[in-house]
Each structure stands twice: as structure tokens, then as C-alpha cells.
Scaffold this motif. Structure first.
Motif, short mmCIF file in Angstrom:
data_model
loop_
_atom_site.label_atom_id
_atom_site.label_comp_id
_atom_site.label_asym_id
_atom_site.label_seq_id
_atom_site.Cartn_x
_atom_site.Cartn_y
_atom_site.Cartn_z
N UNK A 26 18.45 62.19 43.96
CA UNK A 26 18.79 62.08 45.38
C UNK A 26 18.85 60.62 45.82
N UNK A 27 17.99 59.80 45.29
CA UNK A 27 18.04 58.37 45.63
C UNK A 27 19.27 57.69 45.04
N UNK A 28 19.66 58.11 43.86
CA UNK A 28 20.91 57.61 43.29
C UNK A 28 22.10 58.03 44.15
N UNK A 29 22.08 59.26 44.63
CA UNK A 29 23.15 59.73 45.50
C UNK A 29 23.17 58.97 46.82
N UNK A 30 22.00 58.71 47.37
CA UNK A 30 21.89 57.91 48.60
C UNK A 30 22.51 56.52 48.38
N UNK A 31 22.15 55.87 47.28
CA UNK A 31 22.70 54.53 47.00
C UNK A 31 24.18 54.60 46.68
N UNK A 32 24.63 55.67 46.06
CA UNK A 32 26.06 55.85 45.80
C UNK A 32 26.81 55.93 47.13
N UNK A 33 26.23 56.60 48.13
CA UNK A 33 26.84 56.66 49.46
C UNK A 33 26.96 55.27 50.08
N UNK A 34 25.93 54.46 49.93
CA UNK A 34 25.98 53.09 50.44
C UNK A 34 27.07 52.29 49.73
N UNK A 35 27.15 52.44 48.41
CA UNK A 35 28.15 51.71 47.64
C UNK A 35 29.56 52.13 48.07
N UNK A 36 29.76 53.41 48.31
CA UNK A 36 31.07 53.89 48.77
C UNK A 36 31.43 53.22 50.10
N UNK A 76 18.07 64.65 61.68
CA UNK A 76 18.24 66.00 61.13
C UNK A 76 18.58 65.95 59.64
N UNK A 77 19.39 64.97 59.24
CA UNK A 77 19.70 64.80 57.82
C UNK A 77 18.43 64.46 57.04
N UNK A 78 17.59 63.59 57.59
CA UNK A 78 16.33 63.24 56.93
C UNK A 78 15.45 64.48 56.77
N UNK A 79 15.40 65.31 57.79
CA UNK A 79 14.54 66.51 57.73
C UNK A 79 15.03 67.48 56.67
N UNK A 107 23.49 61.88 50.46
CA UNK A 107 24.76 61.17 50.38
C UNK A 107 25.20 60.74 51.77
N UNK A 108 25.07 61.63 52.74
CA UNK A 108 25.47 61.32 54.12
C UNK A 108 24.63 60.17 54.69
N UNK A 109 23.33 60.18 54.43
CA UNK A 109 22.47 59.10 54.91
C UNK A 109 22.90 57.78 54.28
N UNK A 110 23.23 57.79 53.00
CA UNK A 110 23.70 56.58 52.33
C UNK A 110 25.01 56.08 52.91
N UNK A 111 25.95 57.01 53.17
CA UNK A 111 27.22 56.61 53.77
C UNK A 111 27.00 55.98 55.14
N UNK A 112 26.13 56.55 55.94
CA UNK A 112 25.86 56.02 57.28
C UNK A 112 25.07 54.72 57.22
N UNK A 113 24.17 54.59 56.25
CA UNK A 113 23.39 53.37 56.11
C UNK A 113 24.29 52.17 55.91
N UNK A 114 25.39 52.36 55.20
CA UNK A 114 26.33 51.27 54.98
C UNK A 114 27.01 50.79 56.24
#
Length: 155
Positions: free
Chosen positions: A43-53, A119-122, A130-137
Motif C-alpha cells: 500500500x505504501x508503494x502504491x501511495x508513492x506510485x500515485x505521487x510519482x504519477x 475519508x480515504x485515510x479511514x 493510490x488516491x491519497x498519493x495522487x492528491x499528495x502530489x
């Protein structure tokens, strides 16, 4: 090759900033390492993948804009203007305050997204990560703005 070395140096030298600013966000991600290590790491890899995207898409868009500016013959003036602006932000307190005000403008927009992100965090699902990573970027960040300014002036 010079741009690759410069980009790696920029990333390496800015890593302390990133750890301090986004580190708490990453540490606050849902899940526990003790529960299921594979899911935790995945899940952390997916989060970072979202940021990279997100960073890749921003760089692509801004780089294409820079290419159009270069083709129009304004790239040199844009580079000079961006450099002067960066120096003025550092040296002139009034411009620094204006730049900080400009940087805080997107946060007004993102404050409206606070509840959906919570809500995504919960939820903590794979899609949520992935959504959190995309938004974090998309979070307002002067360091990201400097990288984008470099991309637009590179042509």
C-alpha cells in the motif's frame, strides 16, 4: 545527461525538505506494519506510485508548455526572469511575503478536499492509498514549484 545529474542533485539536496514536510503525511497513512507486512509495504508503494504519477504528469505538462515557449523564442527570457524571481524571493522580504501568499492560494482549494481525503485515510484500501498519493502530489509545495519552474525553463 546534464539535466539528469541536475535533477538527481536537486532531489538529493531537497530530500530533507521532503522528509520534513511530507514525512508526517506518509507516517500517518493507515495500516500497521505488525498486522500484515505485505499489505503494509504494498500500500505504501502504491501511495508513492500515485505521487510519482502526479509529479510526472505535472512535469510533462509544464515541460510541454516550456517547449512551446522555447519554440516561440521566449525561453531565454523566461529562464532569466525565473532566475531573477528566485533571487528576489530570497533577497526582498516584500516579494517573499507575496510569494508565500501566492503559494498559500491553492491551500484554500485543497481545504475543501480535507473531508474526502480524511475519508480515504479511514478506508485505507488499495484504491484509497493510490488516491491519497495522487492528491499528495498536488499539495502546495515551494520545492515542487521550483522543480516545475526548472522544467518550463528547460524547454
Amino acid at each position: 545527461m546534464d539535466w539528469l545529474v541536475a535533477g538527481l542533485a536537486f532531489g538529493f539536496l531537497g530530500s530533507g525538505h521532503c522528509i520534513g514536510m511530507c514525512g508526517p503525511l506518509a507516517l500517518g497513512l493507515p495500516g500497521s506494519f505488525a498486522e500484515d507486512r505485505l499489505h503494509f509495504v504494498g500500500k505504501r508503494l502504491l501511495y508513492n506510485f500515485g505521487r510519482v504519477i502526479t509529479y510526472t504528469m505535472l512535469g510533462l505538462f509544464i515541460g510541454m508548455l516550456g517547449m512551446m515557449i522555447q519554440l516561440a523564442g521566449f525561453q531565454r527570457w523566461l529562464s532569466i526572469g525565473a532566475g531573477v524571481f528566485i533571487v528576489l524571493i530570497v533577497l526582498v522580504p516584500r516579494i517573499n511575503r507575496w510569494a508565500k501568499k501566492f503559494e498559500s492560494t491553492p491551500s484554500r482549494f485543497f481545504s475543501k478536499l480535507q473531508q474526502p481525503v480524511l475519508n480515504l485515510y479511514r478506508r485505507g484500501s488499495w484504491v484509497s492509498m493510490l488516491s491519497i498519493g495522487l492528491l499528495n502530489g498536488l499539495l502546495p509545495c515551494g520545492f515542487v514549484y521550483m522543480a516545475l519552474m526548472t522544467a518550463i525553463t528547460a524547454g
